[in-house]
Design an enzyme around this catalytic site. Sequence first.
Site, short mmCIF file in Angstrom:
data_model
loop_
_atom_site.label_atom_id
_atom_site.label_comp_id
_atom_site.label_asym_id
_atom_site.label_seq_id
_atom_site.Cartn_x
_atom_site.Cartn_y
_atom_site.Cartn_z
N ASP A 13 49.83 43.17 27.23
CA ASP A 13 49.81 41.64 27.27
C ASP A 13 49.00 41.30 26.01
OD1 ASP A 13 51.80 41.20 29.02
OD2 ASP A 13 50.12 40.84 30.80
N ARG A 93 35.59 37.30 36.65
CA ARG A 93 36.16 36.32 35.84
C ARG A 93 35.06 35.23 35.08
NH1 ARG A 93 39.27 39.82 35.64
NH2 ARG A 93 41.54 39.55 35.97
N ASP A 122 43.23 33.52 37.94
CA ASP A 122 42.13 33.79 37.16
C ASP A 122 42.20 32.90 35.85
OD1 ASP A 122 41.45 36.19 38.30
OD2 ASP A 122 43.06 37.40 37.63
N SER A 174 50.27 45.21 39.46
CA SER A 174 49.28 44.62 38.61
C SER A 174 47.94 44.97 39.31
CB SER A 174 49.38 43.13 38.72
OG SER A 174 48.31 42.63 38.29
N1 ARG Z 1 44.26 37.22 44.29
C1 ARG Z 1 42.89 37.77 43.56
C2 ARG Z 1 42.01 36.89 43.04
O1 ARG Z 1 42.72 35.53 42.89
C3 ARG Z 1 43.03 38.93 42.78
C4 ARG Z 1 43.80 38.73 41.49
C5 ARG Z 1 43.92 39.99 40.64
N2 ARG Z 1 44.23 39.45 39.18
C6 ARG Z 1 44.91 40.51 38.52
N3 ARG Z 1 45.21 39.88 37.16
N4 ARG Z 1 45.54 41.51 38.93
O2 ARG Z 1 41.05 36.77 42.74
#
Ligand code: ARG
Length: 392
Positions: A13, A93, A122, A174
Amino acid sequence: MEKVVLAYSGGLDTSCCIRWIKEKYGLDVICFSAFIGEVPDAKKLNQKALKSGAKKCYVYDLKKELAQEYILPSLFAHARYEGKYMLATSIGRPLIAKKLVEVAHKEGAKYVAHGCTGKGNDQVRIEVGVRTLDPKLKIIAPLKEWEFKSREEEIDYAVKHKIPIDVTKKSPYSIDKNIWGVAIEAGMLEDPWVEPPEDAYVFTKNISKTPDKPKYIEVEFSKGVPVKLNGQALPLVDLIESLNILAGRYGIGRVDMIENRLVGIKSREIYEAPAATVLMAAHEEIESMVFDRDFLHYKRLLSEKYAELVYNGLWFSPLKDALDAFFMHHQARVTGKVRVRLDKGTMAIVGRCAKKSLYKEKLATYSKDDEFDHTAANGFIKLWGLPYEGSR
Ligand code: ARG
């Protein structure tokens, strides 16, 4: 040419993002890569970014900063979203957002960019973070606007433009990982009825593969901070990483949950947080020794609120700061040791001691050494029940 700083991971990506932003926006792309989990080969990552069309690539080791500024406050707060998720991704993040802004300032860039989709949390964490820290920066999120409908289309684009991509088979999931935990989603996990296959897990062993005998470990805290593991003093990052391996070997810290995302959808998520699971339980245990009932009960309410704020991308917010101050306030008391048994996917606290413990064996005991004044209980009960006497 104007510049954009892109949060770059080296994956498909963000590699495509470099070229795509150059074409679509006519900007010079400066990449910025944070490592907060696995340590990448900085030189290779740098070369990859340049080959993909970037002007420059910064690679920062941010594990220590993550541990001090993000993990410790979350540990003090006992932050778990919906009572289960240790917030590993959610705390990574805001750190990335902060660094994006710093690099943008350093480079005199007017834009920042990221590779998050429009469906997740995110994007919120990064964009709200950036806008809180510098609202003048413009944000580009290619994945929310580009034409590619599938991974295959992205690969075609990469091949056409000679963007280096990994030929190795990509995991069907992912995965987002840092030292506080791993988040695994997508692929067959999208069916909430399907049990996660073993290959989905990164940090932890399946119970059938864990050692037959339980293992006892000791974690020591000084003023709330974990400082020793099995008697050995370790810097925080090393302690967390060692504990991830140790507790991971016993299958500790797996979570499989349906979670409520900020954007309104429910998602099925798998998490692994071996060190976080042990450290948080141990920290809570010391607190249960050194704080009174009211404090402990009230803190639970605030912990839930805190986790919600952090999950929802409001790391840099006044309420979050104020809650941090609350949790921090009495950490000086949180000094002590906890003994933990790791066994076949479960952990149990089996011993605890604290310097400022409020536990008094003389009062708790049922033996002849009892010093508790039993007669005092009568008057207490009389008055406690007074408002309710005969009320039903
Ligand atoms: N659902 C979790 C959160 O919102 C994990 C997100 C994981 N992100 C990813 N890009 N795989 O914090």
